[in-house]
Motif scaffolding. Structure first.
Motif, PDB file in Angstrom:
ATOM      1  N   THR A 116       0.831  -1.209   0.000  1.00 61.09           N
ATOM      2  CA  THR A 116       0.000   0.000   0.000  1.00 61.09           C
ATOM      3  C   THR A 116       0.863   1.257   0.000  1.00 61.09           C
ATOM      4  OG1 THR A 116      -1.766  -1.160   1.191  1.00 61.09           O
ATOM      5  CG2 THR A 116      -1.803   1.243   1.249  1.00 61.09           C
ATOM      6  N   LEU A 117       1.920   1.247   0.809  1.00 59.79           N
ATOM      7  CA  LEU A 117       2.815   2.401   0.865  1.00 59.79           C
ATOM      8  C   LEU A 117       3.571   2.579  -0.453  1.00 59.79           C
ATOM      9  CD1 LEU A 117       4.297   2.022   4.468  1.00 59.79           C
ATOM     10  CD2 LEU A 117       2.763   3.831   3.653  1.00 59.79           C
ATOM     11  N   LEU A 118       4.060   1.481  -1.020  1.00 61.89           N
ATOM     12  CA  LEU A 118       4.788   1.562  -2.287  1.00 61.89           C
ATOM     13  C   LEU A 118       3.877   2.032  -3.413  1.00 61.89           C
ATOM     14  CD1 LEU A 118       6.902  -1.713  -2.044  1.00 61.89           C
ATOM     15  CD2 LEU A 118       7.787   0.630  -2.016  1.00 61.89           C
ATOM     16  N   ALA A 120       1.348   3.981  -3.112  1.00 60.54           N
ATOM     17  CA  ALA A 120       1.126   5.420  -2.922  1.00 60.54           C
ATOM     18  C   ALA A 120       2.347   6.223  -3.356  1.00 60.54           C
ATOM     19  CB  ALA A 120       0.810   5.698  -1.454  1.00 60.54           C
ATOM     20  N   TRP A 121       3.537   5.677  -3.099  1.00 59.12           N
ATOM     21  CA  TRP A 121       4.775   6.394  -3.411  1.00 59.12           C
ATOM     22  C   TRP A 121       5.087   6.353  -4.901  1.00 59.12           C
ATOM     23  CZ3 TRP A 121      10.305   4.274  -2.159  1.00 59.12           C
ATOM     24  CH2 TRP A 121      11.251   5.265  -2.455  1.00 59.12           C
ATOM     25  N   TRP A 122       5.045   5.163  -5.491  1.00 64.00           N
ATOM     26  CA  TRP A 122       5.450   5.000  -6.886  1.00 64.00           C
ATOM     27  C   TRP A 122       4.319   5.229  -7.882  1.00 64.00           C
ATOM     28  CZ3 TRP A 122       8.745  -0.131  -6.604  1.00 64.00           C
ATOM     29  CH2 TRP A 122       9.985   0.177  -6.045  1.00 64.00           C
ATOM     30  N   GLY A 124       1.298   6.701  -7.215  1.00 63.96           N
ATOM     31  CA  GLY A 124       0.450   7.863  -6.960  1.00 63.96           C
ATOM     32  C   GLY A 124      -0.922   7.525  -6.432  1.00 63.96           C
ATOM     33  N   ARG A 126      -3.924   7.110  -3.864  1.00 64.22           N
ATOM     34  CA  ARG A 126      -4.311   7.962  -2.742  1.00 64.22           C
ATOM     35  C   ARG A 126      -4.342   7.156  -1.442  1.00 64.22           C
ATOM     36  NH1 ARG A 126      -9.632   9.213  -1.264  1.00 64.22           N
ATOM     37  NH2 ARG A 126      -9.807  10.993   0.141  1.00 64.22           N
ATOM     38  N   LEU A 127      -3.728   7.712  -0.399  1.00 65.53           N
ATOM     39  CA  LEU A 127      -3.787   7.109   0.928  1.00 65.53           C
ATOM     40  C   LEU A 127      -4.997   7.673   1.661  1.00 65.53           C
ATOM     41  CD1 LEU A 127      -0.136   6.957   2.351  1.00 65.53           C
ATOM     42  CD2 LEU A 127      -1.655   5.045   1.844  1.00 65.53           C
TER      43      LEU A 127
END
Length: 310
Positions: A116-118, A120-122, A124, A126-127
């Motif tokens: 989930t974090l990756l 959001a980071w790579w 785009g 939405r968190l």
């Protein structure tokens, strides 16, 4: 007249397939411990697992007349197997030598949070507030698990490293395996891992430290169980369930995997969980289910299919 299966019956069959897959994957850590007890080391265990599983999966794919990917698509998948999967497997099975099997299994199951974090980071993505809350619950649960569990720092670190590498494997693989038959992907990944492990075995042999294969019938039985039950059978059941249930419900049922590992570790290895560990493990599983319900690219059909390659 052609009869069509009732949708509810098909759903029940799909759930049964995913449950069987989760049980097979969940038993892998226990089989690993018995393989070590039979005299194998990590490299010996992995070469047996991937060589046998890769050949069997390739033969099944050929028999089913699976369409293999073109050369341009094959290279990234080979990289996933030879680098990502080998790295993840090394971390996971080495962690089993330095920490409780139940602790390793639950820490590995942090990978949906990392995915989930990756994403959001790579990518785009939405968190949302729900995802953030689930991530916090995952972190809190893992902290409690580590605090209440029995394991050397090396084992805990390797289990977390396995989760991180697995997350990278899923996020990258979901892009490069789109449109490729999951069975073909699994066969290529396993065979690529075998090729890399063969080179490592040769290098260690030349250095005077050859890998240790199982030295007892029990060790070989456990190693074969990892290859045939916890890899081949688990993958086939997973894909059969995924085809009937879809990605979201398959992911939810797959949370049975660490539960099976914890239960089998208690029964076969005498690993009693403390109340603190139960609380931490429950927090991780609740957070994972929460993330699945929240949706997102980490749980689309391609990514969920890649999650089968444990």
């Amino acid at each position: 007249m052609t009869s069509h299966p009732h949708p509810r019956a098909d759903t029940v069959r799909g759930a049964a397939f995913v449950a069987l897959s989760a049980m097979a994957f969940g038993a892998m850590a226990i089989f690993g411990r018995y393989t070590y007890a039979g005299g194998a080391d990590v490299l010996g265990l992995l070469i047996v697992r991937f060589a046998i599983a890769g050949v069997v999966l390739a033969l099944i794919a050929i028999r089913r007349r699976v369409v293999w990917p073109r050369a341009r698509a094959v290279w990234p998948i080979m990289g996933m197997g030879g680098i990502g999967y080998v790295g993840q497997a090394f971390c996971y099975f080495t962690a089993l030598e330095h920490a409780q099997a139940s602790l390793v299994a639950l820490l590995l199951y942090l990978y949906p949070a990392f995915v989930t974090l990756l994403a959001a980071w790579w990518l785009g993505e939405r968190l949302t507030k729900v995802k953030v809350a689930a991530l916090v619950l995952c972190v809190a649960g893992s902290a409690v698990m580590v605090g209440g569990g029995r394991g050397e720092p090396l084992g805990i670190g390797l289990a977390l490293a396995a989760a991180v590498i697995y997350s990278l494997y899923i996020v990258i693989g979901a892009r490069f395996t789109r449109g490729v038959d999951p069975l073909a992907t699994s066969a290529i990944v396993c065979l690529s891992a075998t090729a890399v492990l063969t080179v490592l075995c040769a290098a260690r042999t030349l250095a005077g430290a050859p890998p240790h294969l199982p030295g007892t019938s029990g060790g070989w039985a456990a190693a074969l169980a990892i290859a045939l039950i916890s890899t081949v059978a688990a993958l086939l059941c997973f894909f059969a369930g995924l085809d009937r249930l879809g990605a979201a419900r398959t992911s939810m049922l797959s949370t049975l995997e660490p539960v099976v590992t914890v239960a089998l570790a208690a029964i076969t290895l005498g690993e009693a969980l403390t109340p603190l560990q139960w609380a931490g493990g429950a927090s991780i599983l609740i957070a994972v289910l929460w993330l699945v319900r929240a949706g997102g690219g980490a749980h689309d059909d391609e990514a969920v299919a890649l999650e089968a390659n444990q």
